[in-house]
Design an enzyme around this catalytic site. Structure first.
Site, PDB file in Angstrom:
ATOM      1  N   HIS A 137      62.351 110.791  63.094  1.00  0.00           N
ATOM      2  CA  HIS A 137      60.982 110.883  62.594  1.00  0.00           C
ATOM      3  C   HIS A 137      60.467 112.311  62.757  1.00  0.00           C
ATOM      4  CE1 HIS A 137      56.635 110.196  62.229  1.00  0.00           C
ATOM      5  NE2 HIS A 137      56.957 109.087  61.605  1.00  0.00           N
ATOM      6  N   GLU A 174      59.601 110.560  54.191  1.00  0.00           N
ATOM      7  CA  GLU A 174      58.193 110.708  54.578  1.00  0.00           C
ATOM      8  C   GLU A 174      57.789 112.175  54.467  1.00  0.00           C
ATOM      9  OE1 GLU A 174      56.486 107.552  57.569  1.00  0.00           O
ATOM     10  OE2 GLU A 174      57.836 108.906  58.595  1.00  0.00           O
TER      11      GLU A 174
END
Length: 248
Positions: free
Chosen positions: A99, A169
């Site tokens: 992430h 993302e």
């Protein structure tokens, strides 16, 4: 191929709050007339203290739970780290990796992410790999270069015959309320799909993440190569998360 709806709770929810969420979610799903998950998968990545209670709560359901990161060694003197092996023994079936916040705040490298993916594959845990560019990189037309570099480096040594999930993302859209345009999402997802195939992967899905909400989910999920979502803030409330899960 089943669509995936993944919740990343980050540092939110105590074990009691997580248990309450699970009870409400399962109760509301049970009230629906049809099995809404017959053609969908639901993942939840809680803060690690809530992992055990959630795997217990969802043990007889189709909801899968996993940690937000793990160390690339099974065990050892790594104070403060999460063990993939122990997570699996607690009931985890998947792991969120790479992430942007892990990369930014904890200086996580693609080399370490690759080791983590290889460990997950060895244990039979499904890796969910995050990639994405910053606003500066987007404005300098580096989106494709950055994403492809993250994929190539993080997938070095990885078994291409095993299933993997990629979560695109854009860093500038995470928690900001900004969402990539439909055209931007369609373009980069198409290119990621082609890149994954060029690397030899066949069993993979590509999720979109970045301020996904019930309002924009239907339009985004309809795009080619968008196989689901990685959802942040909107996944913290049962009503909004369930609404996104029903956006098809």
């Amino acid at each position: 191929m089943k669509k995936i709806f993944a919740a990343n709770w980050k540092l939110q929810k105590t074990p009691a709050e997580s248990a309450n969420f699970a009870d409400q979610f399962l109760a509301q799903v049970g009230q629906l007339s049809a099995d809404i998950f017959s053609h969908k998968e639901v993942f939840i990545f809680p803060q690690n203290f809530s992992l055990d209670i959630l795997t217990q709560k969802f043990s007889s359901s189709k909801v899968q739970v996993g940690p937000q990161t793990i160390h690339f060694e099974k065990s050892g003197a790594f104070t403060g780290e999460n063990s993939a092996e122990l997570s699996q023994k607690m009931g985890a079936t998947l792991v969120l990796l790479g992430h942007s916040e892990r990369r930014q705040y904890f200086h996580e490298t693609n080399s370490n992410i690759s080791k983590k993916i290889i460990l997950c594959q060895g244990l039979g845990l499904l890796p969910v790999l995050c990639i994405g560019e910053t606003l500066a990189e987007r404005e300098n037309n580096q989106t494709e270069h950055v994403c492809f570099q993250q994929l190539t480096d993080a997938l070095t040594g990885v078994d291409t015959q095993k299933r993997i999930v990629i979560a695109y993302e854009p860093v500038w859209a995470i928690g900001t309320g900004k969402v990539a345009t439909v055209e931007q999402v369609a373009e980069i997802h198409s290119k990621i799909d082609a890149k994954m195939k060029s690397l030899g992967f066949k069993d993979f899905q590509i999720l979109y993440g970045g301020s996904v909400k019930p309002e924009n989910a239907p339009q985004l999920i309809a795009l080619p190569y968008v196989d689901g979502f990685l959802i942040g803030g909107a996944s913290l409330e049962v009503a909004s998360f369930l609404k996104i899960c029903q956006c098809l």
